[in-house]
Design an enzyme around this catalytic site. Structure first.
Site, PDB file in Angstrom:
ATOM      1  N   ARG A 122      45.392  28.222  48.908  1.00 35.30           N
ATOM      2  CA  ARG A 122      44.745  28.544  47.728  1.00 35.30           C
ATOM      3  C   ARG A 122      45.549  29.020  46.782  1.00 35.30           C
ATOM      4  O   ARG A 122      45.756  30.061  46.818  1.00 35.30           O
ATOM      5  CB  ARG A 122      43.493  28.976  47.330  1.00 35.30           C
ATOM      6  CG  ARG A 122      42.675  28.672  46.520  1.00 35.30           C
ATOM      7  CD  ARG A 122      41.011  28.259  46.711  1.00 35.30           C
ATOM      8  NE  ARG A 122      40.658  29.796  46.510  1.00 35.30           N
ATOM      9  CZ  ARG A 122      38.788  29.617  45.859  1.00 35.30           C
ATOM     10  NH1 ARG A 122      38.302  29.269  46.248  1.00 35.30           N
ATOM     11  NH2 ARG A 122      38.458  30.998  45.821  1.00 35.30           N
ATOM     12  N   ARG A 155      44.297  34.348  43.948  1.00 36.54           N
ATOM     13  CA  ARG A 155      43.537  35.564  43.710  1.00 36.54           C
ATOM     14  C   ARG A 155      43.488  36.821  44.657  1.00 36.54           C
ATOM     15  O   ARG A 155      43.824  36.579  45.248  1.00 36.54           O
ATOM     16  CB  ARG A 155      42.522  34.707  43.821  1.00 36.54           C
ATOM     17  CG  ARG A 155      41.520  34.352  42.427  1.00 36.54           C
ATOM     18  CD  ARG A 155      40.561  33.644  42.608  1.00 36.54           C
ATOM     19  NE  ARG A 155      39.615  33.926  42.733  1.00 36.54           N
ATOM     20  CZ  ARG A 155      38.542  33.059  43.445  1.00 36.54           C
ATOM     21  NH1 ARG A 155      38.344  31.447  42.843  1.00 36.54           N
ATOM     22  NH2 ARG A 155      38.046  33.565  43.645  1.00 36.54           N
TER      23      ARG A 155
HETATM   24  P1  ADP Z   1      34.109  32.225  44.892  1.00 38.52           P
HETATM   25  O1  ADP Z   1      32.911  31.531  44.742  1.00 38.52           O
HETATM   26  O2  ADP Z   1      35.281  31.181  45.585  1.00 38.52           O
HETATM   27  O3  ADP Z   1      33.865  33.145  46.180  1.00 38.52           O
HETATM   28  P2  ADP Z   1      34.172  33.123  42.957  1.00 38.52           P
HETATM   29  O4  ADP Z   1      35.406  32.932  41.512  1.00 38.52           O
HETATM   30  O5  ADP Z   1      32.718  32.144  42.104  1.00 38.52           O
HETATM   31  O6  ADP Z   1      35.147  33.007  43.646  1.00 38.52           O
HETATM   32  O7  ADP Z   1      33.175  34.604  41.833  1.00 38.52           O
HETATM   33  C1  ADP Z   1      34.506  35.640  42.423  1.00 38.52           C
HETATM   34  C2  ADP Z   1      33.874  37.028  42.655  1.00 38.52           C
HETATM   35  O8  ADP Z   1      33.387  37.179  40.969  1.00 38.52           O
HETATM   36  C3  ADP Z   1      32.838  36.826  43.414  1.00 38.52           C
HETATM   37  O9  ADP Z   1      33.155  37.169  44.741  1.00 38.52           O
HETATM   38  C4  ADP Z   1      31.872  38.032  43.082  1.00 38.52           C
HETATM   39  O10 ADP Z   1      32.282  39.605  43.239  1.00 38.52           O
HETATM   40  C5  ADP Z   1      31.904  37.696  41.575  1.00 38.52           C
HETATM   41  N1  ADP Z   1      30.956  36.822  41.136  1.00 38.52           N
HETATM   42  C6  ADP Z   1      30.785  35.508  40.475  1.00 38.52           C
HETATM   43  N2  ADP Z   1      30.308  35.372  39.846  1.00 38.52           N
HETATM   44  C7  ADP Z   1      29.013  35.810  40.444  1.00 38.52           C
HETATM   45  C8  ADP Z   1      27.370  36.560  40.236  1.00 38.52           C
HETATM   46  N3  ADP Z   1      26.589  35.481  39.581  1.00 38.52           N
HETATM   47  N4  ADP Z   1      26.692  37.597  40.370  1.00 38.52           N
HETATM   48  C9  ADP Z   1      27.844  38.701  41.007  1.00 38.52           C
HETATM   49  N5  ADP Z   1      29.115  38.460  41.460  1.00 38.52           N
HETATM   50  C10 ADP Z   1      29.651  37.290  40.943  1.00 38.52           C
END
Ligand code: ADP
Length: 209
Positions: A122, A155
């Site tokens: 990715r 990332r």
């Molecule tokens: P993925 O779905 O690929 O794990 P995201 O891009 O959705 O990654 O999120 C990356 C990081 O951002 C998460 O691992 C978390 O640390 C933080 N994060 C994102 N959205 C939330 C949320 N709604 N509550 C808490 N932490 C969040």
């Protein structure tokens, strides 16, 4: 349509959110991308969130709830929106229910074994957030974002050890949301397929579109 996408890291949730956003002409809101932008810009939010995001854990609920309440009340959300990455905990879901009425929740299902393979290839654009895969979703030019021409990156939280923590976090905190929304009669699900287009078809089918 006010829609929530649920899915483990690597399920293809972000890609499907972008696809549905174009198809339904409503914004896809990625809380992960909002946090990454805040971290890169060194804002107050970014400073508070950085350690949580980089370790694979969750940013505290009060911060996330404030962030999303502000985002979904902006003008471009009047016709609806797709939430990618929110809610991730039951308290976040309860706060969202109080703020707006959600129409449907789509869970993208994938086996844990498949996830690691996908995550290693990715890449994403640090500037506009577009996501790519070295095997399944290549940019037109190697290592360059199709949308904005920036150099693609892996990332910081896509390192294998952090992926493991994120998966655990998903199973412990976020997967229970499926039961929460199923009880409200709002849960639909689609199994993630090898080809992105096939997953898109399943998603549209699950939503009756
Ligand atoms: P993925 O779905 O690929 O794990 P995201 O891009 O959705 O990654 O999120 C990356 C990081 O951002 C998460 O691992 C978390 O640390 C933080 N994060 C994102 N959205 C939330 C949320 N709604 N509550 C808490 N932490 C969040």
């Amino acid at each position: 349509m006010k829609l929530i996408l649920l899915g483990a890291p690597g399920s293809g949730k972000g890609t499907q959110a972008e696809h549905l956003s174009r198809r339904l002409d409503i914004p896809a809101i990625s809380t992960g991308q909002m946090l990454r932008e805040a971290i890169a810009a060194g804002t107050e939010l970014g400073k508070k969130a950085r350690l949580f995001v980089e370790s694979g854990g969750l940013v505290p609920d009060d911060i996330m709830i404030g962030l999303i309440q502000e985002r979904v009340t902006q003008n471009d959300c009047q016709k609806g929106f797709i939430l990618d990455g929110f809610p991730r905990t039951i308290p976040q879901a309860e706060a969202l229910d109080c703020a707006v009425g959600i129409d449907a929740v789509l869970s993208i299902e994938i086996a844990d074994e498949e996830i690691e393979r996908r995550m290693s290839g990715r890449r994403s654009c640090p500037k506009c957030g577009a996501s790519y895969h070295m095997e399944y979703r290549q940019p037109r030019q190697d290592g360059v974002c199709d949308n904005c021409g920036s150099a693609l990156e892996r990332r910081a939280d896509d390192e294998p050890e952090t992926v493991r923590v994120r998966l655990e976090t998903y199973h412990e905190n976020t997967a229970p949301l499926k039961g929460y929304y199923a009880r409200m009669g709002k849960l639909k699900s689609a199994v993630s397929q090898h080809a992105i287009e096939d997953t898109s078809q399943r998603c549209l089918g699950a939503l009756g579109l």
